[in-house]
Design an enzyme around this catalytic site. Structure first.
Site, PDB file in Angstrom:
ATOM      1  N   HIS A 201      -0.502  34.745 -35.361  1.00  0.00           N
ATOM      2  CA  HIS A 201      -0.459  35.635 -34.198  1.00  0.00           C
ATOM      3  C   HIS A 201      -0.635  37.104 -34.553  1.00  0.00           C
ATOM      4  O   HIS A 201      -1.081  37.891 -33.727  1.00  0.00           O
ATOM      5  CB  HIS A 201       0.784  35.367 -33.353  1.00  0.00           C
ATOM      6  CG  HIS A 201       0.611  34.124 -32.531  1.00  0.00           C
ATOM      7  ND1 HIS A 201       1.110  32.908 -32.909  1.00  0.00           N
ATOM      8  CD2 HIS A 201      -0.102  33.901 -31.400  1.00  0.00           C
ATOM      9  CE1 HIS A 201       0.732  31.991 -32.037  1.00  0.00           C
ATOM     10  NE2 HIS A 201       0.006  32.570 -31.107  1.00  0.00           N
ATOM     11  N   GLU A 443      -4.167  20.973 -27.264  1.00  0.00           N
ATOM     12  CA  GLU A 443      -3.955  21.577 -28.588  1.00  0.00           C
ATOM     13  C   GLU A 443      -3.111  20.677 -29.488  1.00  0.00           C
ATOM     14  O   GLU A 443      -2.855  21.015 -30.634  1.00  0.00           O
ATOM     15  CB  GLU A 443      -3.347  22.974 -28.461  1.00  0.00           C
ATOM     16  CG  GLU A 443      -2.077  23.070 -27.665  1.00  0.00           C
ATOM     17  CD  GLU A 443      -1.570  24.512 -27.525  1.00  0.00           C
ATOM     18  OE1 GLU A 443      -2.007  25.396 -28.278  1.00  0.00           O
ATOM     19  OE2 GLU A 443      -0.708  24.734 -26.662  1.00  0.00           O
ATOM     20  N   ASP A 467      -4.115  25.766 -32.553  1.00  0.00           N
ATOM     21  CA  ASP A 467      -3.148  24.722 -32.892  1.00  0.00           C
ATOM     22  C   ASP A 467      -3.817  23.381 -33.149  1.00  0.00           C
ATOM     23  O   ASP A 467      -3.431  22.652 -34.057  1.00  0.00           O
ATOM     24  CB  ASP A 467      -2.119  24.586 -31.764  1.00  0.00           C
ATOM     25  CG  ASP A 467      -1.078  25.687 -31.853  1.00  0.00           C
ATOM     26  OD1 ASP A 467      -0.559  25.905 -32.963  1.00  0.00           O
ATOM     27  OD2 ASP A 467      -0.798  26.349 -30.842  1.00  0.00           O
ATOM     28  N   CYS A 514      -9.850  28.288 -25.358  1.00  0.00           N
ATOM     29  CA  CYS A 514      -9.267  29.624 -25.473  1.00  0.00           C
ATOM     30  C   CYS A 514      -8.758  29.910 -26.888  1.00  0.00           C
ATOM     31  O   CYS A 514      -8.236  30.977 -27.158  1.00  0.00           O
ATOM     32  CB  CYS A 514      -8.143  29.808 -24.458  1.00  0.00           C
ATOM     33  SG  CYS A 514      -6.836  28.600 -24.634  1.00  0.00           S
TER      34      CYS A 514
HETATM   35  C1  PEP Z   1      -4.357  27.896 -29.413  1.00  0.00           C
HETATM   36  O1  PEP Z   1      -3.480  27.245 -29.977  1.00  0.00           O
HETATM   37  O2  PEP Z   1      -5.571  27.753 -29.645  1.00  0.00           O
HETATM   38  C2  PEP Z   1      -4.004  28.928 -28.429  1.00  0.00           C
HETATM   39  C3  PEP Z   1      -4.924  29.552 -27.725  1.00  0.00           C
HETATM   40  O3  PEP Z   1      -2.696  29.247 -28.300  1.00  0.00           O
HETATM   41  P1  PEP Z   1      -1.857  30.181 -29.315  1.00  0.00           P
HETATM   42  O4  PEP Z   1      -2.829  30.782 -30.279  1.00  0.00           O
HETATM   43  O5  PEP Z   1      -1.182  31.195 -28.469  1.00  0.00           O
HETATM   44  O6  PEP Z   1      -0.942  29.201 -29.943  1.00  0.00           O
HETATM   45 MG    MG Z   2      -1.496  27.245 -29.192  1.00  0.00          MG
END
Ligand code: PEP
Ligand code: MG
Length: 590
Positions: A201, A443, A467, A514
């Site tokens: 993140h 995911e 994920d 996403c």
């Molecule tokens: C993902 O896991 O691809 C996602 C978009 O969610 P995050 O990165 O917030 O876990």
């Molecule tokens: Mg995710």
């Protein structure tokens, strides 16, 4: 990794993992551990009492935290192991230790953190040099205590990152989302961290700050000093420390070249993301902070494909209330109207642990208490969020997305909760949109395998590759040691995407993506060819992805996707795509 390029000119070159494009040249600001490097800092006479108070308060708060950690540990790992926290508490009760720290603040004017750190450090070193497991373990205990208390002193003042005077490139061991949120983003020229992977993140946040970043350097913090001149190349994932004149000149030119490319890309802002043969791809932006909305618009974002509401919960002690959330969601929805905003419900846990939601320490946080699992267990958090989202739906084009769904039971439970929230609002005569589309993130591999079932229950799916890739390939997304295995172009990943899209389309459900793969320019053609309907990307890469889409025939994308599905390794796919894209797009940087 370090390779000494030119010893005499004292230029050092380090290679990490590129995560956010661009080039920065500036001074380094070094953070080590989870907090700032401890400096031998003194304070003015009139600040001494304040320092002592800060130290005593931090010790007190640490003891309170230890009590709650002990209770949690007792439940999870048993009474015997929980004793460790009791022992740490006893050490913090030791009057000699406290007296010693207080006296060096009083006698030598040292800051609270330096006083505590240096005393504990002294004992820790003595123990660490003694032979035997027992002493090593006690040294580890002291290190833990030292970090806990110092973090409290620094964290509570919330000034450690604000110590940054001018603009700087942050060099850190790691940056948690909570650390990053404390940064004054206008002063940040870039990030480079020892730990972390492409989709951790902190990397995602660097992209949303629109600064170059690279992670996974392993030992960079050992080699860079505060104030060193540094070049950070976020395209290649490279850091130069004290670069020579030639290197600086090269990067100044590259920076100018990048500026020109971006100006060219800016011309695409209002054009649709449409292939040469007329297929439209919904191209939205990922949003972490609402003050980034202007940037989304500036980069031509037609909607928000993923609004990570989690960031509203980070960096604060109290949960955001329903009204506060409503105002925030409403602002986003109104700003983007008539384009859609996909609001994702809370997704904390993993590497995001807000102070306002207690998440006990876990062996495997990414497989643990996270996202929808927390929401479904804690209706006092989930229900107000759903109510706030539904209230905001009355003001524009809003859709709801649920994270970390692993099976149909959860799908049904979230729908029930949503219905409950809707009924409550209707009874209170609060306006709510009548047709809010709901979607599920794909995911978790189990969800991908039952796409046909999930697709019957919802309006859309959004593939979260960050994920999905980590769970499918068993590679921690934030672990730089295994990042060489983290491949979004792995044949297994491509097959899953193909199967998810097919299964969803058979039920008439649209599929977006996403995760960061959606913004990987090497993947764009493949994804379009596999039939993805929507891509939601970090705003910083949006113009580039649009350019690729607009220069491509859909039929060509299908051909490429088919060809890539026949490859046997991620490396083959990457190499093919790299060659193909470099040839086709001479003016982009791959
Ligand atoms: C993902 O896991 O691809 C996602 C978009 O969610 P995050 O990165 O917030 O876990
Ligand atoms: Mg995710």
């Amino acid at each position: 990794m370090i390779s000494e390029k030119n010893k005499f000119k004292a230029e050092y070159f380090f290679k990490g993992i590129p995560v956010s494009p661009g080039v920065s040249i500036g001074k380094a600001f070094v953070l080590s551990g989870e907090a700032v490097k401890i400096e031998r800092k003194t304070v003015a006479d009139e600040e001494v009492e304040q320092e002592i108070k800060a130290l005593l308060e931090a010790i007190d708060k640490s003891k309170q935290e230890l009590v709650s950690d002990k209770t949690t540990a007792r439940k999870r790992i048993g009474r015997e192991h929980a004793k460790i926290f009791e022992m740490h508490s006893l050490i913090l009760d030791d009057p000699y230790l406290i007296d010693e720290a207080v006296s060096i603040i009083r006698d030598e004017n040292y800051s609270a953190e330096y006083a505590f750190y240096s005393i504990i450090d002294k004992y820790q070193r003595q123990l660490a040099t003694s032979k035997g497991e027992y002493f090593q373990d006690r040294a580890a205990d002291l290190r833990d205590i030292k970090r806990r208390v110092v973090r409290k002193i620094q964290g509570d003042r919330r000034d450690f990152l604000q110590k940054l005077e001018g603009s700087a490139i942050i060099i850190a061991r790691d940056l948690t989302p909570s650390d990053t949120i404390a940064l004054d983003r206008h002063k940040i020229l870039g990030f480079a961290t020892d730990l972390g992977g492409k989709t951790s993140h902190s990397a995602i946040m660097a992209r949303s700050f629109r600064v170059p970043a690279a992670v996974g350097f392993r030992h960079l913090t050992n080699y860079v000093k505060n104030g060193d001149r540094v070049i950070l190349d976020g395209n290649e994932g490279v850091v130069y420390v004290n670069p020579d004149k030639k290197t600086i000149e090269y990067y100044q030119k590259l920076r100018q070249h990048i500026r020109e490319i971006n100006e060219q890309l800016g011309l695409l802002r209002d054009l649709p993301a449409r292939t040469l043969d007329g297929k439209d791809i919904e191209l939205g932006a990922n949003l972490e902070f609402t003050d980034e909305l202007e940037t989304v618009i500036e980069y031509g974002g037609k909607g928000i494909g993923l609004y990570r509401t989690d960031y509203m919960y980070l960096g604060r002690k109290e949960l955001p209330g329903e009204d506060e959330q409503y105002e925030e969601y409403r602002r986003v929805v109104e700003k983007m109207r008539p384009y859609p905003v996909i609001v994702r419900t809370l997704d904390v846990g993993g590497d995001k642990s807000p102070e306002c939601i207690s998440i006990p320490p876990e062996e495997n946080p990414y497989l643990g208490y996270r996202a929808i699992r927390i929401s479904l267990e804690r209706s006092e958090i989930f229900l107000p969020q759903l109510r706030a989202i539904l209230r905001a739906s009355a003001h524009g084009n809003l859709k709801i997305l649920f994270p970390m769904i692993s099976g149909m039971k959860e799908v049904r439970e979230v729908k029930e909760m949503l219905e409950k929230a809707r009924q409550q609002l209707l009874e209170e005569n609060v306006p709510v949109s009548e047709n809010v589309e709901i979607g599920v993130m794909i995911e978790v591999p189990s969800a991908a395998l039952i796409t046909d079932l999930i697709a019957q229950e919802v309006d859309f799916l959004s593939i979260g590759t960050n994920d999905l890739v980590q769970y499918m390939l068993a590679v921690d997304r934030g672990n730089e040691r295994v990042s060489y295995l983290y491949k979004d172009l792995h044949p297994a990943v491509l097959r899953v995407i193909r199967d998810v899209v097919r299964a969803a389309h058979r039920k008439g459900t649209w599929v977006g993506m996403c995760g960061e793969m959606a913004g990987n320019p090497l993947a764009t053609l493949i994804l379009i060819g596999l039939g993805i309907d929507e891509l939601s990307v970090s705003p910083i890469v949006l113009p580039e992805i649009k350019k690729i889409i607009r220069a491509t025939e859909y039929s060509e994308a299908v051909r490429i996707a088919d060809k890539m599905l026949e490859q046997t390794t991620a490396e083959d796919i990457e190499q093919f795509m790299m060659r193909y894209m470099r040839k086709k797009f001479k003016d982009l940087i791959f």
